[in-house]
Design a protein around this motif. Structure first.
Motif, PDB file in Angstrom:
ATOM      1  N   ARG A  41      33.240 -58.005 -60.964  1.00 52.90           N
ATOM      2  CA  ARG A  41      34.004 -58.947 -62.287  1.00 52.90           C
ATOM      3  C   ARG A  41      33.741 -58.504 -63.594  1.00 52.90           C
ATOM      4  O   ARG A  41      32.643 -56.923 -64.073  1.00 52.90           O
ATOM      5  CB  ARG A  41      32.503 -60.399 -61.936  1.00 52.90           C
ATOM      6  N   GLU A  44      35.736 -60.393 -70.260  1.00 49.66           N
ATOM      7  CA  GLU A  44      36.817 -60.329 -71.507  1.00 49.66           C
ATOM      8  C   GLU A  44      36.625 -59.971 -72.391  1.00 49.66           C
ATOM      9  O   GLU A  44      35.501 -59.013 -72.314  1.00 49.66           O
ATOM     10  CB  GLU A  44      35.779 -61.600 -71.837  1.00 49.66           C
ATOM     11  N   SER A  48      42.117 -59.355 -73.372  1.00 49.79           N
ATOM     12  CA  SER A  48      42.313 -60.376 -70.883  1.00 49.79           C
ATOM     13  C   SER A  48      42.083 -61.225 -71.079  1.00 49.79           C
ATOM     14  O   SER A  48      39.957 -60.161 -71.800  1.00 49.79           O
ATOM     15  CB  SER A  48      42.466 -59.454 -70.421  1.00 49.79           C
ATOM     16  N   ALA A  50      38.116 -62.744 -68.407  1.00 47.21           N
ATOM     17  CA  ALA A  50      37.470 -61.781 -67.710  1.00 47.21           C
ATOM     18  C   ALA A  50      38.453 -62.095 -66.403  1.00 47.21           C
ATOM     19  O   ALA A  50      38.871 -63.383 -66.027  1.00 47.21           O
ATOM     20  CB  ALA A  50      36.169 -62.724 -67.868  1.00 47.21           C
ATOM     21  N   ARG A  51      37.923 -61.050 -65.323  1.00 46.44           N
ATOM     22  CA  ARG A  51      38.844 -61.374 -63.987  1.00 46.44           C
ATOM     23  C   ARG A  51      37.473 -61.136 -63.010  1.00 46.44           C
ATOM     24  O   ARG A  51      36.571 -60.401 -63.207  1.00 46.44           O
ATOM     25  CB  ARG A  51      39.694 -60.318 -63.441  1.00 46.44           C
ATOM     26  N   SER A  52      38.328 -61.496 -62.174  1.00 45.72           N
ATOM     27  CA  SER A  52      37.012 -61.165 -60.679  1.00 45.72           C
ATOM     28  C   SER A  52      37.851 -61.006 -59.615  1.00 45.72           C
ATOM     29  O   SER A  52      38.512 -61.656 -59.562  1.00 45.72           O
ATOM     30  CB  SER A  52      35.831 -62.400 -60.958  1.00 45.72           C
ATOM     31  N   MET A  53      36.583 -60.594 -58.209  1.00 42.32           N
ATOM     32  CA  MET A  53      37.908 -60.403 -56.890  1.00 42.32           C
ATOM     33  C   MET A  53      37.131 -60.183 -56.331  1.00 42.32           C
ATOM     34  O   MET A  53      35.626 -59.559 -56.404  1.00 42.32           O
ATOM     35  CB  MET A  53      38.511 -58.990 -56.636  1.00 42.32           C
ATOM     36  N   ASP A  88      41.588 -61.263 -54.050  1.00 39.44           N
ATOM     37  CA  ASP A  88      42.924 -60.797 -55.321  1.00 39.44           C
ATOM     38  C   ASP A  88      44.075 -60.686 -54.512  1.00 39.44           C
ATOM     39  O   ASP A  88      44.328 -60.287 -53.275  1.00 39.44           O
ATOM     40  CB  ASP A  88      41.969 -59.305 -54.697  1.00 39.44           C
ATOM     41  N   HIS A  90      46.545 -59.338 -55.596  1.00 38.45           N
ATOM     42  CA  HIS A  90      47.746 -58.025 -55.135  1.00 38.45           C
ATOM     43  C   HIS A  90      47.082 -56.866 -54.132  1.00 38.45           C
ATOM     44  O   HIS A  90      47.439 -55.980 -53.434  1.00 38.45           O
ATOM     45  CB  HIS A  90      46.644 -57.217 -56.808  1.00 38.45           C
TER      46      HIS A  90
END
Length: 284
Positions: A41, A44, A48, A50-53, A88, A90
């Motif tokens: 994770r 923020e 950009s 906040a992102r999580s995978m 994810d 990607h």
């Protein structure tokens, strides 16, 4: 090289002492299941959100114990099946990675009594292109014997996750208890993780620092000479710092790797040793 230190706690001279060894019986077949979940994770930032995978890995494998000499055990290990999954978008090549792992040829290993594994080449010698040990568990067992309540310390490479092998964990292991009859030894572990700042992707001069912790337990089957069950959680806090001149804010993220390894059968080693050993692949 890992450095082990035994920490001896007060105990009566009559206390029961136990030897902790990885020493499966030749002829035994060890069927294992590895489950690993990785959660990353990123916090923020102005640039950009906040992102999580989250990614999950399951590996089913078996190892045939082929012999023992000079205090070490040799075995041949094969991957039976692999399941990989991720949220994810990607990570679209996970299925192909899983297929490659499942198609991999058997590997020959030399197993020391402390749990350290090294690859063997076609002639049965330690593979020259392998500089470090492959750890079955994020630990090495101590020499000698221990009483319940005693502990030992170990410095070792980070065992799992994106920083595997690139950092150091200084961990304390403790023999918490032993089952009736002394068959199962219950061992806990806690430690701190640190890694020197190292170059990272980004503008020239970008550096990454990692710190974190390791906690878990393992259950050693002393009759079978193998880990019956183990569970470890590695928590890493990372910061990627671009050079000030880039105008890019530092990137901070948290990675949690949960790994469990267990035997899929509980047949005593003595019983399996009396059976005819399964057919083994011929060495080149």
């Amino acid at each position: 090289m890992a450095i082990a230190t035994i920490v001896v706690l007060p105990a009566s001279a009559a206390a029961q002492r136990y030897q902790l060894r990885i020493a499966p019986v030749p002829g035994d077949t060890l069927r294992m299941q590895l489950e690993q979940q990785t959660e990353v994770r990123g916090e923020e930032r102005p640039e950009s959100p906040a992102r999580s995978m989250k990614a999950r890995l399951s590996i089913y494998s078996h190892a045939i114990v082929t012999g023992r000499s000079n205090g070490a055990t040799t075995l041949v290990a094969r991957t039976d099946s692999v399941i990989m999954d991720s949220d994810d978008e990607h990570a679209r090549n996970l299925d192909e990675q899983a297929r490659r792992l499942a198609r991999a040829e058997p590997v020959w290993l030399r197993l020391a009594a402390d749990g350290t594994v090294r690859l063997l080449d076609d002639a049965g010698n330690l593979a020259s292109d392998v500089s470090g040990a492959v750890s079955l568990i994020p630990a090495a067992l101590p020499p000698g014997t221990l009483s319940v309540g005693e502990s030992w310390m170990r410095s070792m490479p980070v065992p799992v996750g994106p920083s595997a092998g690139a950092g150091t964990v200084r961990a304390t292991f403790r023999l918490d208890s032993v089952s009736a009859g002394g068959r199962i030894a219950y061992i806990s572990v806690r430690g701190d993780l640190a890694r020197e700042a190292m170059p990272a992707a980004g503008p020239r001069g970008t550096m990454m620092k990692v710190a974190g912790s390791l906690a878990g337990h393992l259950n050693l089957d002393r009759v079978r000479g193998w880990i019956a069950d183990s569970r470890f959680v590695v928590t890493m806090h990372s910061i990627v710092e671009p050079p000030a001149s880039s105008g890019i804010s530092p990137i901070r993220f948290r990675t949690v790797v949960t790994q469990r390894m267990r035997l899929r059968d509980r047949t005593p080693a003595s019983a399996r040793a009396r059976q005819r050993a399964p057919e083994q692949p011929e060495r080149p």
